[in-house]
Design an enzyme around this catalytic site. Sequence first.
Site, PDB file in Angstrom:
ATOM      1  N   ASP A  76       0.039   5.256   1.009  1.00 19.30           N
ATOM      2  CA  ASP A  76      -0.049   6.231   2.094  1.00 19.30           C
ATOM      3  C   ASP A  76      -0.081   5.526   3.450  1.00 19.30           C
ATOM      4  O   ASP A  76      -0.880   4.616   3.666  1.00 19.30           O
ATOM      5  CB  ASP A  76      -1.305   7.098   1.917  1.00 19.30           C
ATOM      6  CG  ASP A  76      -1.236   8.381   2.721  1.00 19.30           C
ATOM      7  OD1 ASP A  76      -0.136   8.761   3.145  1.00 19.30           O
ATOM      8  OD2 ASP A  76      -2.289   9.005   2.936  1.00 19.30           O
TER       9      ASP A  76
ATOM     10  N   ASP B 107       0.879  -1.160   0.000  1.00 16.38           N
ATOM     11  CA  ASP B 107       0.000   0.000   0.000  1.00 16.38           C
ATOM     12  C   ASP B 107       0.926   1.222   0.000  1.00 16.38           C
ATOM     13  O   ASP B 107       2.142   1.103   0.215  1.00 16.38           O
ATOM     14  CB  ASP B 107      -0.894  -0.033   1.252  1.00 16.38           C
ATOM     15  CG  ASP B 107      -1.772   1.196   1.356  1.00 16.38           C
ATOM     16  OD1 ASP B 107      -2.368   1.593   0.340  1.00 16.38           O
ATOM     17  OD2 ASP B 107      -1.854   1.774   2.454  1.00 16.38           O
TER      18      ASP B 107
END
Length: 306
Positions: free
Chosen positions: A29, A27
């Site tokens: 952020d 992922d």
Amino acid sequence: MSVSKCTRLSGALVKQLLDSVDSILFDCDGVIWRGDQAIPGAPQVINLLKEKGKRVFFVTNNSTKSRKMYADKMTALGFDVTEDEVFGTAYCCAMYLKTVCELEGKVYLIGSNAMRQELEAVGIQQTGVGPDHICGKPIDWANVTLDPEVKAVVVGFDEHFSYMKLNRAMQYLTQQGCLFVGTNRDTRLPLEGGKAVAGTGCLLQAVETAAQREARTVGKPNHFMFDCVASQFGVKADRCLMVGDRLDTDILLGSNCGLKTLLTLTGVSTVADAEAHQKSGCPERQGMVPDYYVESIADLLPALQG
């Protein structure tokens, strides 16, 4: 590697885990960056993984950026990345409509310019991007002008979301055969300092409520996002690791797809959250328990540099 779930990843266990996988999904952020700053050590981790022959991909539910925008941001932050390694919901949504739905027609898009670009890149035309101001009376709203070529409604993050957009989407979705697709169901977007704003899931739920229909979603934790990566790069689930900061999206995606999972504590979820799921006795919540956790992905550096 017979260890219990939610194990702190350290020491020799790091090398064991990395040796057991060929591909790693990250992922973005809260995992490799926060806001506009790279997580300390994250660029070195990504770049060393690649140097050691691991295939690295980036999977994000953010639909406001195209693959190119993400690749440009990562490059500026010091990550060795190519555009085709980035899988955002804007791109995955376009691929879903093109390859799974085999859409023939336009999309009414509640979303961003990035989503428009990704749709157009695969030959799908859209209408709807930008403000849609209210005018007239309820009878006018019920008879709002619709494009007869629209065969699908797509909902992503839209800073111009409005009553008229909600109503127009509802009117399209009352038509027989109109597809209904959402990018993701994240209801809150966490910001720095403990703040948060409403996420795409709020917009999607509003449209679902108005249309009295449920959308198909392509983002995490739906397996389609992994399918996208796997089909293009031949990634094998049993030789793949998912690294994320959210239990309900990243870790659940990994569980849904049979991947190994690693929670990093530089973002949203905590070890206490994971342990609460583990102790709940609820089968559905067990999917949100990671195999391992680290304080930061920088904890992988010693094993990569050794």
